[in-house]
Write a protein that holds these residues in place. Sequence first.
Motif, PDB file in Angstrom:
ATOM      1  N   THR A 166       0.851  -1.184   0.000  1.00 56.90           N
ATOM      2  CA  THR A 166       0.000   0.000   0.000  1.00 56.90           C
ATOM      3  C   THR A 166       0.889   1.237   0.000  1.00 56.90           C
ATOM      4  O   THR A 166       2.008   1.233   0.537  1.00 56.90           O
ATOM      5  CB  THR A 166      -0.921   0.043   1.234  1.00 56.90           C
ATOM      6  N   ALA A 168       0.393   5.317   0.939  1.00 52.08           N
ATOM      7  CA  ALA A 168      -0.532   6.263   1.553  1.00 52.08           C
ATOM      8  C   ALA A 168       0.119   7.627   1.677  1.00 52.08           C
ATOM      9  O   ALA A 168       1.310   7.741   2.008  1.00 52.08           O
ATOM     10  CB  ALA A 168      -0.977   5.762   2.920  1.00 52.08           C
ATOM     11  N   GLU A 177      -5.091   6.260   0.237  1.00 55.19           N
ATOM     12  CA  GLU A 177      -4.328   5.012   0.292  1.00 55.19           C
ATOM     13  C   GLU A 177      -4.586   4.200  -0.971  1.00 55.19           C
ATOM     14  O   GLU A 177      -5.731   3.910  -1.316  1.00 55.19           O
ATOM     15  CB  GLU A 177      -4.726   4.201   1.521  1.00 55.19           C
ATOM     16  N   LYS A 179      -3.734   0.599  -2.734  1.00 51.41           N
ATOM     17  CA  LYS A 179      -3.224  -0.759  -2.545  1.00 51.41           C
ATOM     18  C   LYS A 179      -3.008  -1.375  -3.911  1.00 51.41           C
ATOM     19  O   LYS A 179      -3.866  -1.272  -4.791  1.00 51.41           O
ATOM     20  CB  LYS A 179      -4.213  -1.604  -1.747  1.00 51.41           C
ATOM     21  N   TRP A 180      -1.861  -1.992  -4.095  1.00 51.83           N
ATOM     22  CA  TRP A 180      -1.595  -2.628  -5.377  1.00 51.83           C
ATOM     23  C   TRP A 180      -1.409  -4.127  -5.217  1.00 51.83           C
ATOM     24  O   TRP A 180      -0.993  -4.617  -4.182  1.00 51.83           O
ATOM     25  CB  TRP A 180      -0.382  -1.989  -6.063  1.00 51.83           C
TER      26      TRP A 180
END
Length: 241
Positions: A166, A168, A177, A179-180
């Motif tokens: 993540t 952020a 934020e 997330k990948w």
Amino acid sequence: MTDGLSFDIADADDVAANRDEVVAAVQSHAGQIARSLAILQGGDYGSETFKTRQGKWTLKYEAGDLQYLRFKGKSGGGDIYVVSTKQPPEPTALAAAMVDYEAFVEAFNEHVESLDGVFDDIPTDFPDVETTESVVAERDRILGTIRDVANRIAGELNRYDGEYGTFAQRVGGTRWELKWDGAQASYLRVGGEGGVYLLSQYEPPAAPDVRELAGDFGEFVDSYNEYVEELEADLRTISFD
């Protein structure tokens, strides 16, 4: 010892049988009222109370079937469950209630008749409904652009920081934020836990949320670029001399 007793004991079977016949007849007849009430009230579960000169009757139904029929007289005494899912009524109490059963049916019929024509003045010509097609198309266009950029960020983070993670940053005091998962953005959430998912694997956000948050997405991208620049600056300070 009772062998020497010769007292006669009255047979209650006939009284009980007559009682059961009356209850069965009422259950069948009042069951029709229960089904009619279910149709009128628009549900499978409910109850209705009908007042007569002698007292009041309460009919409860479940799944469209009669659950119980209860009578309470004005002259006092407790409730008489003419029909119930438990034990049958005491014969004398049943007889007292049945004196008023016809009045109960009449009260129900009057209730139905009172609804005759209740919809006569209700208009059925309603205004045209505006389509949300253009709003949804514009929302999807904006989110598509945001997702393309978020996926590019995810790809870079994946290359630098691993397969999952993540990223952020705070934009205007609000936490953003990303997330990948591999080279794809799993979600982009604004506002921390319980915030708005601007991007997700599920349904898209509401149009007002997109309108409010999309303008700040550029600042989030700027914060990512600054993060990368700081990494590059840190690496340039390494010397092998």
